[in-house]
Scaffold this motif. Structure first.
Motif, mmCIF file in Angstrom:
data_model
loop_
_atom_site.group_PDB
_atom_site.id
_atom_site.type_symbol
_atom_site.label_atom_id
_atom_site.label_comp_id
_atom_site.label_asym_id
_atom_site.label_seq_id
_atom_site.Cartn_x
_atom_site.Cartn_y
_atom_site.Cartn_z
ATOM 1 N N LEU A 146 3.460 0.073 2.915
ATOM 2 C CA LEU A 146 3.164 -0.874 3.978
ATOM 3 C C LEU A 146 2.947 -2.241 3.352
ATOM 4 O O LEU A 146 2.151 -2.389 2.417
ATOM 5 C CB LEU A 146 1.908 -0.454 4.732
ATOM 6 C CG LEU A 146 1.973 0.890 5.433
ATOM 7 C CD1 LEU A 146 0.617 1.259 6.018
ATOM 8 C CD2 LEU A 146 3.033 0.878 6.517
ATOM 9 N N THR A 147 3.684 -3.236 3.848
ATOM 10 C CA THR A 147 3.531 -4.609 3.362
ATOM 11 C C THR A 147 3.718 -5.562 4.525
ATOM 12 O O THR A 147 4.754 -5.546 5.180
ATOM 13 C CB THR A 147 4.579 -4.967 2.285
ATOM 14 O OG1 THR A 147 5.874 -4.736 2.808
ATOM 15 C CG2 THR A 147 4.405 -4.166 1.026
ATOM 16 N N ALA A 148 2.724 -6.347 4.804
ATOM 17 C CA ALA A 148 2.813 -7.440 5.779
ATOM 18 C C ALA A 148 3.638 -7.109 7.013
ATOM 19 O O ALA A 148 4.619 -7.778 7.327
ATOM 20 C CB ALA A 148 3.359 -8.688 5.094
ATOM 21 N N ARG A 158 14.691 2.197 2.653
ATOM 22 C CA ARG A 158 15.014 1.521 3.901
ATOM 23 C C ARG A 158 13.709 0.956 4.450
ATOM 24 O O ARG A 158 12.638 1.522 4.257
ATOM 25 C CB ARG A 158 15.703 2.423 4.912
ATOM 26 C CG ARG A 158 14.840 3.521 5.442
ATOM 27 C CD ARG A 158 15.605 4.403 6.443
ATOM 28 N NE ARG A 158 14.849 5.553 6.815
ATOM 29 C CZ ARG A 158 13.891 5.596 7.720
ATOM 30 N NH1 ARG A 158 13.545 4.508 8.375
ATOM 31 N NH2 ARG A 158 13.238 6.713 7.997
ATOM 32 N N THR A 159 13.815 -0.186 5.132
ATOM 33 C CA THR A 159 12.644 -0.865 5.662
ATOM 34 C C THR A 159 12.787 -1.033 7.157
ATOM 35 O O THR A 159 13.888 -1.236 7.667
ATOM 36 C CB THR A 159 12.491 -2.252 4.988
ATOM 37 O OG1 THR A 159 12.352 -2.042 3.582
ATOM 38 C CG2 THR A 159 11.281 -2.993 5.492
ATOM 39 N N GLN A 160 11.645 -0.948 7.851
ATOM 40 C CA GLN A 160 11.634 -1.178 9.289
ATOM 41 C C GLN A 160 10.373 -1.953 9.655
ATOM 42 O O GLN A 160 9.390 -1.930 8.906
ATOM 43 C CB GLN A 160 11.702 0.143 10.041
ATOM 44 C CG GLN A 160 10.479 1.043 9.860
ATOM 45 C CD GLN A 160 10.657 2.388 10.503
ATOM 46 O OE1 GLN A 160 11.721 2.966 10.443
ATOM 47 N NE2 GLN A 160 9.615 2.883 11.127
ATOM 48 N N PRO A 161 10.378 -2.620 10.778
ATOM 49 C CA PRO A 161 9.176 -3.339 11.212
ATOM 50 C C PRO A 161 8.010 -2.382 11.441
ATOM 51 O O PRO A 161 8.211 -1.240 11.844
ATOM 52 C CB PRO A 161 9.587 -3.984 12.541
ATOM 53 C CG PRO A 161 11.080 -3.986 12.514
ATOM 54 C CD PRO A 161 11.500 -2.811 11.678
ATOM 55 N N GLU A 178 0.892 -1.163 0.000
ATOM 56 C CA GLU A 178 0.000 0.000 0.000
ATOM 57 C C GLU A 178 0.921 1.201 0.000
ATOM 58 O O GLU A 178 1.560 1.506 1.011
ATOM 59 C CB GLU A 178 -0.882 0.002 1.244
ATOM 60 C CG GLU A 178 -1.830 -1.170 1.306
ATOM 61 C CD GLU A 178 -2.610 -1.191 2.611
ATOM 62 O OE1 GLU A 178 -2.875 -0.108 3.181
ATOM 63 O OE2 GLU A 178 -2.927 -2.293 3.070
ATOM 64 N N MET A 179 1.016 1.884 -1.140
ATOM 65 C CA MET A 179 1.988 2.955 -1.318
ATOM 66 C C MET A 179 1.331 4.326 -1.299
ATOM 67 O O MET A 179 0.256 4.512 -1.869
ATOM 68 C CB MET A 179 2.733 2.775 -2.641
ATOM 69 C CG MET A 179 3.465 1.457 -2.735
ATOM 70 S SD MET A 179 4.218 1.243 -4.352
ATOM 71 C CE MET A 179 5.895 1.599 -3.940
#
Length: 114
Positions: free
Chosen positions: A82-84, A110-113, A62-63
């Motif tokens: 947002l992905t899973a 960059r990705t974060q939980p 969801e961008m």
């Protein structure tokens, strides 16, 4: 003032990914387009299909785009995806040709939980 071709392409890029529309997404790119991504360089229709069909569309992101800077054939924008349970922050930069097709896209993220 009218919206630039690159800004329109960038919005369609987000819209087709959000819709899970691989064919619509690929139609935004010129046949010899290049995507520069931390996973590698993807050039041409077959490699773009492989990249987006393997890594992006199946993740059902969801961008949301923001911070748009566009002028004619060039657009840079921030996006949040947002992905899973993961949140990704990206800076994308694209260039379109005279027809509005994306010919080059560079992606940093960059990705974060959560």
């Amino acid at each position: 003032m009218s919206e630039s071709p690159a800004r329109r392409a960038a919005q369609r890029y987000l819209d087709t990914i959000n819709a899970g529309d691989l064919e619509g997404l690929l139609a935004l790119f010129a046949d010899d387009a290049v995507v520069l991504h931390p996973l590698g360089t993807f050039e041409g229709a077959d490699r773009l299909r492989e990249f987006y069909g393997t890594f992006i569309i199946p993740a059902k992101p969801e961008m949301t785009g923001s911070g748009w800077v566009a002028d004619g054939r060039i657009c840079a924008f921030e996006l949040e995806a947002l992905t899973a349970g993961r949140r990704t922050f990206a800076l994308d930069h694209l260039t379109v040709d005279d027809t509005g097709a994306i010919i080059r896209m560079a992606i940093a993220y960059r990705t974060q939980p959560g």
